[in-house]
Motif scaffolding. Structure first.
Motif, mmCIF file in Angstrom:
data_model
loop_
_atom_site.group_PDB
_atom_site.id
_atom_site.type_symbol
_atom_site.label_atom_id
_atom_site.label_comp_id
_atom_site.label_asym_id
_atom_site.label_seq_id
_atom_site.Cartn_x
_atom_site.Cartn_y
_atom_site.Cartn_z
ATOM 1 N N MET A 1 -45.435 3.982 15.262
ATOM 2 C CA MET A 1 -46.012 5.276 14.838
ATOM 3 C C MET A 1 -45.590 5.575 13.398
ATOM 4 N N SER A 2 -46.506 5.981 12.581
ATOM 5 C CA SER A 2 -46.192 6.190 11.167
ATOM 6 C C SER A 2 -45.353 7.450 10.977
ATOM 7 N N THR A 3 -44.575 7.448 9.916
ATOM 8 C CA THR A 3 -43.753 8.622 9.636
ATOM 9 C C THR A 3 -44.624 9.749 9.081
ATOM 10 N N LEU A 4 -45.916 9.464 8.899
ATOM 11 C CA LEU A 4 -46.804 10.513 8.386
ATOM 12 C C LEU A 4 -47.463 11.289 9.522
ATOM 13 N N THR A 5 -47.014 10.996 10.746
ATOM 14 C CA THR A 5 -47.556 11.710 11.901
ATOM 15 C C THR A 5 -47.583 13.210 11.652
ATOM 16 N N LYS A 6 -48.744 13.788 11.910
ATOM 17 C CA LYS A 6 -48.838 15.235 11.794
ATOM 18 C C LYS A 6 -49.060 15.745 13.207
ATOM 19 N N PHE A 7 -48.172 16.588 13.649
ATOM 20 C CA PHE A 7 -48.301 17.075 15.021
ATOM 21 C C PHE A 7 -49.211 18.288 15.074
ATOM 22 N N ALA A 8 -49.837 18.473 16.219
ATOM 23 C CA ALA A 8 -50.589 19.712 16.431
ATOM 24 C C ALA A 8 -49.581 20.862 16.393
ATOM 25 N N VAL A 9 -49.940 21.905 15.640
ATOM 26 C CA VAL A 9 -49.014 23.034 15.489
ATOM 27 C C VAL A 9 -49.712 24.318 15.919
ATOM 28 N N GLU A 10 -49.071 25.008 16.835
ATOM 29 C CA GLU A 10 -49.528 26.359 17.184
ATOM 30 C C GLU A 10 -48.461 27.316 16.674
ATOM 31 N N LYS A 11 -48.842 28.160 15.716
ATOM 32 C CA LYS A 11 -47.825 29.012 15.092
ATOM 33 C C LYS A 11 -47.578 30.292 15.878
ATOM 34 N N ALA A 12 -46.338 30.751 15.803
ATOM 35 C CA ALA A 12 -46.010 32.031 16.429
ATOM 36 C C ALA A 12 -46.803 33.129 15.730
ATOM 37 N N ILE A 13 -47.246 34.105 16.490
ATOM 38 C CA ILE A 13 -48.056 35.183 15.918
ATOM 39 C C ILE A 13 -47.218 36.007 14.947
ATOM 40 N N ALA A 14 -45.997 36.282 15.341
ATOM 41 C CA ALA A 14 -45.093 37.028 14.456
ATOM 42 C C ALA A 14 -43.716 36.384 14.531
ATOM 43 N N SER A 15 -43.043 36.295 13.386
ATOM 44 C CA SER A 15 -41.691 35.736 13.385
ATOM 45 C C SER A 15 -40.708 36.760 13.945
ATOM 46 N N ARG A 16 -39.704 36.287 14.679
ATOM 47 C CA ARG A 16 -38.634 37.165 15.169
ATOM 48 C C ARG A 16 -37.482 37.286 14.163
ATOM 49 N N LEU A 17 -37.619 36.576 13.038
ATOM 50 C CA LEU A 17 -36.496 36.470 12.099
ATOM 51 C C LEU A 17 -35.984 37.826 11.616
ATOM 52 N N SER A 18 -36.921 38.751 11.362
ATOM 53 C CA SER A 18 -36.487 40.037 10.790
ATOM 54 C C SER A 18 -35.634 40.845 11.776
ATOM 55 N N GLN A 19 -35.708 40.496 13.066
ATOM 56 C CA GLN A 19 -34.893 41.230 14.052
ATOM 57 C C GLN A 19 -33.481 40.665 14.183
ATOM 58 N N VAL A 20 -33.233 39.555 13.478
ATOM 59 C CA VAL A 20 -31.933 38.895 13.661
ATOM 60 C C VAL A 20 -30.910 39.444 12.660
ATOM 61 N N ASN A 21 -29.776 39.870 13.180
ATOM 62 C CA ASN A 21 -28.678 40.312 12.335
ATOM 63 C C ASN A 21 -27.709 39.143 12.150
ATOM 64 N N PHE A 22 -27.815 38.489 10.998
ATOM 65 C CA PHE A 22 -27.032 37.266 10.792
ATOM 66 C C PHE A 22 -25.527 37.529 10.790
ATOM 67 N N ASP A 23 -25.122 38.783 10.555
ATOM 68 C CA ASP A 23 -23.685 39.083 10.583
ATOM 69 C C ASP A 23 -23.137 39.071 12.009
ATOM 70 N N ALA A 24 -24.031 39.147 12.989
ATOM 71 C CA ALA A 24 -23.560 39.302 14.371
ATOM 72 C C ALA A 24 -23.975 38.150 15.282
ATOM 73 N N ILE A 25 -24.592 37.087 14.719
ATOM 74 C CA ILE A 25 -25.058 36.044 15.640
ATOM 75 C C ILE A 25 -23.889 35.249 16.206
ATOM 76 N N VAL A 26 -24.052 34.856 17.457
ATOM 77 C CA VAL A 26 -23.078 33.956 18.081
ATOM 78 C C VAL A 26 -23.757 32.599 18.236
ATOM 79 N N PHE A 27 -22.949 31.554 18.249
ATOM 80 C CA PHE A 27 -23.484 30.198 18.285
ATOM 81 C C PHE A 27 -24.348 29.989 19.535
ATOM 82 N N GLY A 28 -25.560 29.468 19.289
ATOM 83 C CA GLY A 28 -26.413 29.056 20.403
ATOM 84 C C GLY A 28 -27.058 30.189 21.166
ATOM 85 N N GLY A 29 -27.097 31.378 20.586
ATOM 86 C CA GLY A 29 -27.615 32.525 21.309
ATOM 87 C C GLY A 29 -29.084 32.829 21.095
#
Ligand SMILES: *Cc1c(COP(=O)(O)O)cnc(C)c1O
Length: 354
Positions: A1-29
């Motif tokens: 399989m070539s390293t140029l494989t492009k996978f089918a991508v279904e994108k999330a409608i909205a990112s959850r990133l803005s809800q994340v408080n990086f000062d309070a994250i615990v590993f693997g949560g």
């Protein structure tokens, strides 16, 4: 399989990133926005797809839940000083993943699904790789027997996933270890070299006992004589004796750590004599008595290095009062390569455009 494989991508409608408080994250949560998924059925791999992170639907009959056919990898993506992202030694992790797969009678995963899958997932979720010092995006490729059938036989369906989770800086105090001489993590002929779920489940109880006794982690010894050191908790173990950097040789009861392999190379760069040999309780006590034992530390993706301050051997407490110059220099060199501050002469970094 070539390293140029492009996978089918279904994108999330909205990112959850803005809800994340990086000062309070615990590993693997917290999961990132997306995951990669591919299913192997009746002898062949289906397409790999990148999709929004979501719960899985599965039958209570799912084989992995009953018989423990699950394997995983643990890796990290880092923000480099030039703003790009690096993923550390993905091919080495792939090789280990596929060795784990073979040991658990699972299909090997194609290189493109694993390496190119990591690259495209990290690229899509790159905003989750925080640029504050010490933060990373933890990457968790895993596979489990997903056939729904509680009859015990070799399953004919497996599911491969790549998951990602933002990780805070890993601060480790010097560890107090207990030498384990009753319970066994892995025996000759067993599956200790595989990153398979059961190894970790079975280690929980002896580890829990050690923690109740006031220790941080276990130093595992060989299953036969409980004499030779094997691993430090879920890390490989290193001893510095004068100018020697010593670690147990690879075997079927020791995990072939990517950090371990990298530190051996960096130790050689530093002019140390690198020795892969059995090192036992008697060696430890003797070298300490001669004043030649300088450092003991664990090594793994999570901490890079974790200095060890004391080792309980039965009734005897062996204390190390070093500043861990070797461990810390090894860590500094490894991090400098990952961040782009030192030349990556061994091609360890997979670079993803920031
Ligand atoms: C994952 C792991 C290690 C460390 O391996 P790295 O590739 O360096 O992260 C060591 N020992 C055990 C038992 C492990 O599971």
């Amino acid at each position: 399989m070539s390293t140029l494989t492009k996978f089918a991508v279904e994108k999330a409608i909205a990112s959850r990133l803005s809800q994340v408080n990086f000062d309070a994250i615990v590993f693997g949560g917290i999961p990132s926005d997306h995951m990669l998924k591919a299913v192997w059925r009746d002898g062949k791999w289906g397409e790999a797809r990148i999709m929004p992170f979501a719960d899985l639907r599965m039958s209570p009959f799912t084989v992995a839940l009953h018989y423990g056919q699950t394997i995983f990898e643990g890796m990290k993506a880092f923000r480099r000083t030039d703003g790009d992202i690096s993923v550390f030694r993905p091919h080495k992790h792939l090789a280990r993943f596929n060795r784990s797969a073979v040991r658990m009678a699972m299909p090997e995963v194609p290189e493109a699904y694993f390496v190119e899958g990591l690259r495209q997932l990290v690229e899509l979720d790159k905003k989750w790789v925080a640029d504050q010092a010490g933060f990373s995006l933890y990457l968790r490729p895993m596979m489990f027997a997903s056939e729904a059938r509680i009859g015990l036989r070799i399953p004919n369906e497996f599911t491969f996933l790549i998951l990602a989770s933002p990780a805070p800086p890993y601060y480790t105090k010097a560890l107090r270890m207990k030498v384990e001489t009753e319970y066994v993590r892995a025996a000759k002929g067993g599956a200790g070299f595989a990153k398979c779920g059961g190894n970790y489940g079975a280690a929980c109880f002896p580890t829990q006992l050690a923690i109740q006794q006031g220790f941080d982690q276990l130093l595992w010894t060989d299953a036969r004589d409980h004499q030779f050191f094997e691993e430090a908790g879920n890390m490989n173990v290193f001893f510095v004796v004068e100018n020697q950097l010593i670690t147990p040789p690879q075997s079927d009861s020791i995990l072939d750590g990517v950090t371990r392999d990298s530190l051996l190379a960096l130790g050689r760069d530093m002019g140390m004599e690198v020795v892969e040999k059995a090192f036992g309780i008697d060696d430890l006590v003797a070298e300490k008595a001669r004043g030649r034992l300088k450092e003991v530390f664990g090594a793994g993706t999570a901490a890079v290095v974790a200095p060890i301050q004391s080792i309980q051997i039965g009734a005897h407490l062996l204390e190390l009062d070093a500043d861990y110059p070797v461990a810390l220099e090894l860590k500094r060199r490894l991090e400098a390569i990952r961040s782009g501050q030192s030349a990556d002469t061994r091609n360890w970094n997979l670079i993803v455009a920031g």
